[in-house]
Write a protein that holds these residues in place. Structure first.
Motif, short mmCIF file in Angstrom:
data_model
loop_
_atom_site.label_atom_id
_atom_site.label_comp_id
_atom_site.label_asym_id
_atom_site.label_seq_id
_atom_site.Cartn_x
_atom_site.Cartn_y
_atom_site.Cartn_z
N GLY A 121 0.79 -1.22 0.00
CA GLY A 121 0.00 0.00 0.00
C GLY A 121 0.82 1.27 0.00
O GLY A 121 0.38 2.31 -0.52
N ASP A 122 2.04 1.19 0.52
CA ASP A 122 2.89 2.38 0.56
C ASP A 122 3.34 2.82 -0.83
O ASP A 122 3.81 3.95 -1.02
N ALA A 123 3.18 1.94 -1.84
CA ALA A 123 3.55 2.29 -3.21
C ALA A 123 2.41 3.00 -3.94
O ALA A 123 2.62 3.51 -5.04
N LEU A 124 1.22 3.03 -3.34
CA LEU A 124 0.03 3.52 -4.04
C LEU A 124 -0.46 4.84 -3.47
O LEU A 124 -0.37 5.10 -2.28
N THR A 125 -1.05 5.64 -4.37
CA THR A 125 -1.74 6.86 -3.98
C THR A 125 -3.25 6.64 -3.93
O THR A 125 -3.95 7.29 -3.17
N ALA A 126 -3.75 5.72 -4.75
CA ALA A 126 -5.19 5.44 -4.80
C ALA A 126 -5.42 4.07 -5.43
O ALA A 126 -4.55 3.53 -6.14
N LEU A 127 -6.61 3.53 -5.19
CA LEU A 127 -6.99 2.21 -5.68
C LEU A 127 -8.39 2.28 -6.26
O LEU A 127 -9.30 2.85 -5.65
N VAL A 128 -8.57 1.70 -7.46
CA VAL A 128 -9.89 1.62 -8.10
C VAL A 128 -10.22 0.15 -8.30
O VAL A 128 -9.43 -0.59 -8.89
N LEU A 201 -7.66 -1.25 4.52
CA LEU A 201 -6.62 -0.58 3.74
C LEU A 201 -6.25 0.78 4.34
O LEU A 201 -5.49 1.53 3.74
N GLY A 202 -6.81 1.08 5.50
CA GLY A 202 -6.43 2.29 6.22
C GLY A 202 -6.82 3.56 5.50
O GLY A 202 -7.97 3.72 5.07
N ALA A 203 -5.86 4.46 5.31
CA ALA A 203 -6.15 5.78 4.74
C ALA A 203 -6.12 5.80 3.22
O ALA A 203 -6.39 6.84 2.62
N LEU A 204 -5.79 4.67 2.57
CA LEU A 204 -5.69 4.66 1.10
C LEU A 204 -7.04 4.98 0.47
O LEU A 204 -8.03 4.29 0.73
N PRO A 205 -7.14 6.01 -0.38
CA PRO A 205 -8.39 6.31 -1.06
C PRO A 205 -8.77 5.18 -2.02
O PRO A 205 -7.95 4.75 -2.84
N VAL A 206 -10.02 4.72 -1.92
CA VAL A 206 -10.51 3.60 -2.73
C VAL A 206 -11.80 4.00 -3.42
O VAL A 206 -12.71 4.55 -2.79
#
Length: 268
Positions: A121-128, A201-206
């Protein structure tokens, strides 16, 4: 239409073919993870919309799929597929240091993308996630007890309300039209359970997009998985009447606009 460039790397179980779509100076990286039995070549129009939005777009044909090596549709452990995806992400980050990375996964690719976000997750800014296989899936539940996998091609009308989508799918030589492999069914079930157990996924925007007439990956089963992984920033868009492949639906422009608006909001 932006033309894809192909490259190949040594994956966990053999050679993996990846694609890159790029034009000009990108402001973010979009990584695509395709679904079961298909390949990334079916996503040219998605990549084109993202490139026009300011992305450089890339992604692999998963092992045993499309132009990548391996027995067709055989996946014994989805952690291997996640590892191959990570190779693509790290390559893109090396080519474009400092750019935000948005991971977009459809169907089985949504399963892979969700697991990737849990591990990297630390490699990502957002997930779709588009029609993701999460939570509970009737297909694995029905197939797991069977000794022999039924050879029943999917009804292509379940893909989209656009009949041209089903016709192209049927005629595509890189799409797998045969039965599931039992090890793949076991691996799918194991990965679904692993994601459920791993949690938020915590704070990761999804962003989760789904058709409410999805008969291949029904919404009610997926929602169980969405609840298991949801964090502080979840956006959901459920499209009335839409079937499984919302990026190929009759309202595909609306769906892609939702994705790019979400990316704009996250990049802010």
């Amino acid at each position: 239409m932006t033309t894809a460039r192909e490259w190949e790397f040594a994956g966990t179980r053999g050679a993996v073919t990846a694609r890159i779509w790029s034009d000009g100076d990108p402001r973010y990286v979009a990584v695509l993870a395709h679904g079961y039995g298909e390949h990334l070549g079916r996503y040219d129009h998605v990549a084109d919309a993202l490139v026009r939005h300011g992305a450089t777009v890339c992604g692999p044909d998963h092992m045993g799929h499309g132009r990548s090596a391996g027995e067709r549709v055989l996946v014994e452990d989805f952690e291997d597929v996640v590892a191959d995806l990570h190779t693509v992400v790290e390559s893109a980050r090396g080519d474009h240091p400092g750019l935000p990375v948005v991971l977009i996964g459809h169907s089985m690719g949504g399963l892979i993308a969700a697991r990737y976000a849990q591990v990297h997750g630390d490699a990502l800014t957002a997930l779709v996630l588009s029609g993701p296989v999460l939570g509970r899936w009737f297909v694995t539940e029905e197939l797991l007890p069977l000794d022999e996998m039924p050879d029943e091609p999917i009804d292509t009308a379940t893909l989209s309300r656009d009949p041209a989508v089903g016709k192209a799918y049927t005629e595509d030589p890189l799409v797998w039209h045969g039965p599931f492999k039992k090890p793949t069914v076991r691996a799918l079930d194991a990965c679904i359970r692993r994601i459920n157990e791993h949690g938020s996924l915590g704070a990761l925007p999804v962003l989760h997009v789904h058709g409410d007439d999805d008969r291949l990956v029904p919404l009610d089963g997926t929602l169980i998985g969405i609840e298991a992984i949801r964090g502080a920033d979840l956006t959901q868009r459920i499209y009335p009447g839409a079937r499984h492949e919302v990026f190929n639906e009759t309202n595909r422009d609306e769906v892609l606009a939702e994705v790019t608006a979400f990316v704009d909001r996250v990049l802010g």
